[in-house]
Design a protein around this motif. Structure first.
Motif, PDB file in Angstrom:
ATOM      1  N   UNK A   1      -3.609   2.121  -3.339  1.00 16.45           N
ATOM      2  CA  UNK A   1      -3.401   3.533  -3.052  1.00 16.45           C
ATOM      3  C   UNK A   1      -4.385   4.028  -1.999  1.00 16.45           C
ATOM      4  N   UNK A   2      -3.855   4.776  -1.037  1.00 16.48           N
ATOM      5  CA  UNK A   2      -4.688   5.515  -0.094  1.00 16.48           C
ATOM      6  C   UNK A   2      -4.408   6.993  -0.358  1.00 16.48           C
ATOM      7  N   UNK A   3      -5.394   7.710  -0.915  1.00 19.59           N
ATOM      8  CA  UNK A   3      -5.181   9.115  -1.276  1.00 19.59           C
ATOM      9  C   UNK A   3      -5.588  10.077  -0.146  1.00 19.59           C
TER      10      UNK A   3
ATOM     11  N   UNK B   1       0.832  -1.203   0.000  1.00 15.31           N
ATOM     12  CA  UNK B   1       0.000   0.000   0.000  1.00 15.31           C
ATOM     13  C   UNK B   1       0.867   1.254   0.000  1.00 15.31           C
ATOM     14  N   UNK B   2       0.517   2.201  -0.873  1.00 16.69           N
ATOM     15  CA  UNK B   2       1.185   3.494  -0.894  1.00 16.69           C
ATOM     16  C   UNK B   2       0.144   4.555  -0.515  1.00 16.69           C
TER      17      UNK B   2
ATOM     18  N   UNK C   1      -7.446   1.681  -2.215  1.00 17.43           N
ATOM     19  CA  UNK C   1      -7.660   0.678  -1.173  1.00 17.43           C
ATOM     20  C   UNK C   1      -8.833   1.115  -0.322  1.00 17.43           C
ATOM     21  N   UNK C   2      -9.817   0.273  -0.254  1.00 17.98           N
ATOM     22  CA  UNK C   2     -11.014   0.587   0.539  1.00 17.98           C
ATOM     23  C   UNK C   2     -10.858  -0.027   1.924  1.00 17.98           C
TER      24      UNK C   2
END
Length: 94
Positions: free
Chosen positions: A69-71, A33-34, A91-92
């Motif tokens: 992705x976590x924005x 995860x980024x 990513x939820x």
């Protein structure tokens, strides 16, 4: 704009230098995860599409590396909302 986007992994940021000024997308990497935490574009580069080019390259890299992705960064979040091709990367969390 023929500038190259560079992933400075030791500094946890993706950079794009234009006309001697550096735009950055800061991130945290955790396993697969980024998390994009902040985007910065110098005032002299604003309005030239620099942030969009930077984030597009960052998201393309995340996809190529198989990362979710976590924005957190509002710009990254808005960019993903405007470009549905990147929405599957998000990513939820439950």
């Amino acid at each position: 704009m023929e500038n190259v986007v560079t992933d400075k992994r030791a500094e946890n940021q993706i950079e794009l230098e234009v006309d001697g000024h550096r735009a950055i997308a800061a991130y945290q990497l955790d396993d697969d995860t980024i998390t994009f935490t902040h985007t910065f574009v110098p005032k002299k580069l604003e309005g030239r599409g620099v942030a969009s080019k930077l984030i597009r390259a960052a998201l393309d890299s995340a996809r190529d590396r198989g990362l979710k992705v976590i924005p957190i960064c509002p710009f990254v979040k808005a960019f993903i909302e405007r470009h549905p091709e990147y929405q599957p990367l998000v990513k939820h969390t439950t």
